[in-house]
Design an enzyme around this catalytic site. Structure first.
Site, mmCIF file in Angstrom:
data_model
loop_
_atom_site.group_PDB
_atom_site.id
_atom_site.type_symbol
_atom_site.label_atom_id
_atom_site.label_comp_id
_atom_site.label_asym_id
_atom_site.label_seq_id
_atom_site.Cartn_x
_atom_site.Cartn_y
_atom_site.Cartn_z
ATOM 1 N N ARG A 44 13.406 -1.812 3.447
ATOM 2 C CA ARG A 44 12.222 -1.668 2.595
ATOM 3 C C ARG A 44 11.955 -0.215 2.237
ATOM 4 N NH1 ARG A 44 8.037 -5.621 2.424
ATOM 5 N NH2 ARG A 44 8.932 -7.543 3.188
ATOM 6 N N TYR A 84 20.607 -10.517 8.547
ATOM 7 C CA TYR A 84 21.476 -9.871 7.549
ATOM 8 C C TYR A 84 21.535 -8.377 7.834
ATOM 9 C CZ TYR A 84 16.820 -9.480 5.293
ATOM 10 O OH TYR A 84 15.494 -9.271 5.029
ATOM 11 N N ASP A 132 1.303 -9.446 -4.683
ATOM 12 C CA ASP A 132 0.704 -10.334 -3.686
ATOM 13 C C ASP A 132 -0.786 -10.555 -3.923
ATOM 14 O OD1 ASP A 132 3.089 -10.730 -2.403
ATOM 15 O OD2 ASP A 132 2.455 -9.884 -0.471
HETATM 16 C C1 LIG Z 1 8.306 -11.371 6.796
HETATM 17 C C2 LIG Z 1 8.378 -11.129 5.320
HETATM 18 C C3 LIG Z 1 9.628 -11.059 4.703
HETATM 19 C C4 LIG Z 1 9.711 -10.872 3.333
HETATM 20 N N1 LIG Z 1 10.935 -10.839 2.754
HETATM 21 C C5 LIG Z 1 11.019 -10.679 1.419
HETATM 22 C C6 LIG Z 1 12.299 -10.647 0.780
HETATM 23 O O1 LIG Z 1 13.339 -10.756 1.430
HETATM 24 N N2 LIG Z 1 12.337 -10.472 -0.587
HETATM 25 C C7 LIG Z 1 11.198 -10.338 -1.329
HETATM 26 O O2 LIG Z 1 11.300 -10.174 -2.554
HETATM 27 N N3 LIG Z 1 9.968 -10.357 -0.740
HETATM 28 C C8 LIG Z 1 9.854 -10.526 0.592
HETATM 29 N N4 LIG Z 1 8.629 -10.534 1.188
HETATM 30 C C9 LIG Z 1 7.417 -10.410 0.355
HETATM 31 C C10 LIG Z 1 7.112 -8.949 0.007
HETATM 32 O O3 LIG Z 1 7.093 -8.153 1.165
HETATM 33 C C11 LIG Z 1 5.747 -8.848 -0.687
HETATM 34 O O4 LIG Z 1 5.635 -9.864 -1.656
HETATM 35 C C12 LIG Z 1 5.576 -7.501 -1.361
HETATM 36 O O5 LIG Z 1 5.702 -6.470 -0.413
HETATM 37 C C13 LIG Z 1 4.203 -7.435 -2.037
HETATM 38 O O6 LIG Z 1 3.982 -6.151 -2.543
HETATM 39 P P1 LIG Z 1 2.540 -5.745 -3.064
HETATM 40 O O7 LIG Z 1 2.663 -4.327 -3.500
HETATM 41 O O8 LIG Z 1 2.040 -6.750 -4.030
HETATM 42 O O9 LIG Z 1 1.573 -5.849 -1.809
HETATM 43 P P2 LIG Z 1 1.595 -4.997 -0.454
HETATM 44 O O10 LIG Z 1 2.963 -4.676 -0.047
HETATM 45 O O11 LIG Z 1 0.726 -5.737 0.508
HETATM 46 O O12 LIG Z 1 0.888 -3.622 -0.854
HETATM 47 C C14 LIG Z 1 -0.499 -3.519 -0.998
HETATM 48 C C15 LIG Z 1 -0.885 -2.049 -0.854
HETATM 49 O O13 LIG Z 1 -2.270 -1.935 -1.128
HETATM 50 C C16 LIG Z 1 -2.891 -1.151 -0.129
HETATM 51 N N5 LIG Z 1 -4.278 -1.615 -0.090
HETATM 52 C C17 LIG Z 1 -4.763 -2.770 0.432
HETATM 53 N N6 LIG Z 1 -6.076 -2.863 0.212
HETATM 54 C C18 LIG Z 1 -6.446 -1.748 -0.472
HETATM 55 C C19 LIG Z 1 -7.676 -1.286 -1.014
HETATM 56 N N7 LIG Z 1 -8.800 -1.995 -0.879
HETATM 57 N N8 LIG Z 1 -7.694 -0.099 -1.678
HETATM 58 C C20 LIG Z 1 -6.547 0.640 -1.823
HETATM 59 N N9 LIG Z 1 -5.353 0.255 -1.316
HETATM 60 C C21 LIG Z 1 -5.310 -0.940 -0.664
HETATM 61 C C22 LIG Z 1 -2.091 -1.422 1.121
HETATM 62 O O14 LIG Z 1 -2.240 -0.379 2.071
HETATM 63 C C23 LIG Z 1 -0.675 -1.494 0.540
HETATM 64 O O15 LIG Z 1 -0.089 -0.223 0.453
HETATM 65 C C24 LIG Z 1 8.519 -10.739 2.559
HETATM 66 C C25 LIG Z 1 7.274 -10.782 3.187
HETATM 67 C C26 LIG Z 1 7.207 -10.982 4.543
HETATM 68 C C27 LIG Z 1 5.849 -11.051 5.192
#
Ligand SMILES: Cc1cc2nc3c(=O)[nH]c(=O)nc-3n(C[C@H](O)[C@H](O)[C@H](O)COP(=O)(O)OP(=O)(O)OC[C@H]3O[C@@H](n4cnc5c(N)ncnc54)[C@H](O)[C@@H]3O)c2cc1C
Length: 393
Positions: free
Chosen positions: A105, A214, A291
């Site tokens: 990651r 993996y 997400d």
């Molecule tokens: C066990 C596991 C395995 C996974 N494997 C895969 C995979 O193999 N392939 C794949 O494509 N996906 C995978 N995923 C899914 C993937 O990790 C997520 O879908 C992705 O990281 C989402 O990114 P995001 O930026 O939307 O959210 P997040 O990664 O949750 O980022 C949100 C960010 O917002 C910040 N934040 C939160 N609240 C606030 C606030 N109020 N104000 C300011 N900042 C804030 C947080 O600190 C964080 O930095 C996996 C997930 C899990 C749990």
């Protein structure tokens, strides 16, 4: 030049910052943590993610640390026998025009973050927890924890599973607890005997549980993830877990997957959550992404891939110098909600109906998959991997 605020600097937030800056806007990323960083271990990236990374100009940097695994193996975790194998070379590459790879990651995140840092029009602010937003005239005003406010022409809520922006926009309560606990560990590849150094993504399916492993980090480490449907009812995020607990939980598995687990160390556990799909991601000049918009279980390995697709799609919709943000965000939802809802449902179904089944149902699964040719298997994953990264047509 318009100014776009992004709540959250995860993979979705910084990919969006890059896409929106490349469309000619000023971007402010508001991250609550004191550093821009990504925790966790490995991540699988399908061809759809690489297509998006290409559009963001960072695919080469991500490829540099990636492991181009040669197949996706589905194994029977009880008998130890192979059920199906999808080769990821040859026809797969030709069909999708992009590879399937596994990366650390941090490697994915660093590639995106470095590219953001090269843009003078992207401001990366830490210690900036978004609490609320308000529409004031033609602006969005964001209140941060501690009392500061930030103004922009639009706000993207990329603040993850427990999004504050979503809480205000939809008020739809807490995420759905899956009742599934995942234990994760990353180990140096040299700690494994030679016969366990598999160059594939392998999933061992067993009643109410499965194990995935993996190689990552250029093949120097092995990512291990062991999931159990234990009806967990509490939120758990990265809690250290005892090795014996992990081994006991998966003691019913065949010898080979148990051997992999025996090499695990420094286990940590999470209870997985998602949400039901929704069609509403916008409120005027505010939109949800990644997400925050469509959290899914990781069983199709698509959450981050979907966030990267989102980023590219939104960047393209904001290409006009003075976009109509509310209309662009509605269009974004129209383009993205159906596909991501399908992946959210598919992810749940894979756990419930494919990975965790037992007895006669598992036998039927094995028999049905055993008759599939490579071409048949590719048809099963076409809809995941063929979608263009930014289908703004
Ligand atoms: C066990 C596991 C395995 C996974 N494997 C895969 C995979 O193999 N392939 C794949 O494509 N996906 C995978 N995923 C899914 C993937 O990790 C997520 O879908 C992705 O990281 C989402 O990114 P995001 O930026 O939307 O959210 P997040 O990664 O949750 O980022 C949100 C960010 O917002 C910040 N934040 C939160 N609240 C606030 C606030 N109020 N104000 C300011 N900042 C804030 C947080 O600190 C964080 O930095 C996996 C997930 C899990 C749990």
């Amino acid at each position: 030049m318009s100014s776009v605020l992004i709540a959250g600097g995860g993979i979705g937030g910084i990919a969006t910052a890059l896409a929106v800056a490349r469309s000619g806007h000023h971007v402010v990323v508001l991250e609550r943590e004191p550093r821009f960083t990504e925790l966790g271990a490995g991540i699988q990236l399908g061809p759809n993610a690489f297509r998006a990374l290409d559009r963001l100009g960072v695919a080469d940097a991500v490829r540099a640390g990636a492991v181009f695994v040669d197949g996706l193996n589905l194994m029977d975790g009880v008998t130890g026998a192979g059920i199906a194998r999808l080769p990821l070379t040859g026809e797969f590459r030709e069909r999708y025009g992009q590879p399937y790879a596994v990366v650390h990651r941090v490697d994915l995140y660093t590639a995106l973050l470095d590219a953001c840092r090269e843009h003078d029009t992207i401001e990366l602010r830490t210690d900036s927890r978004v609490e609320r937003y308000a529409h004031v005239g033609d602006e969005v005003v964001v209140d941060l924890a501690g009392g500061a406010t930030v103004r922009g022409d639009a706000l993207v809520g990329a603040d993850g599973l427990r999004s504050a922006v979503r809480a205000q926009l939809l008020d739809d309560g807490e995420p759905v607890l899956s009742g599934h606990t995942i234990y994760r560990s990353v180990i140096p590849i040299e700690s494994l005997p030679a016969d366990l150094r598999w160059h594939s993504v392998t999933l061992w399916a067993a009643p109410l549980r499965h194990v995935v492993h993996y190689p990552i980090a250029g093949g120097r480490s092995l990512n291990l993830a062991a999931t159990v449907d234990d009806r967990a009812v509490d939120v758990v995020v990265g809690r250290p877990a005892d090795r014996d607990l992990v081994l006991d939980t998966f003691a019913s598995l065949a010898a080979v997957p148990r051997r992999f687990l025996e090499h695990g160390r420094d286990w940590r556990s999470w209870v997985l959550c998602d949400r039901d799909p929704v069609r509403r991601w916008t409120d005027g000049r505010v939109v949800l992404l990644g997400d925050a918009a469509h959290p899914m279980l990781q069983y199709a390995a698509q959450g981050a891939c979907a966030a990267l697709e989102d980023a590219v799609c939104l960047g393209e919709l904001l290409a006009p110098a003075e976009p109509d943000f509310a209309r662009a965000f509605e269009r974004f939802t129209d383009l993205r909600a159906e596909r991501t809802a399908w992946v959210q449902r598919l992810s749940r179904a894979l756990g419930r109906d494919v990975y965790h089944v037992a007895g006669a149902v598992a036998e039927r699964r094995n028999a049905a998959l055993a008759t599939r040719t490579d071409a048949n298997l590719l048809e099963l994953v076409d809809h995941l991997y063929l979608e263009p990264a930014a289908s703004t047509r």
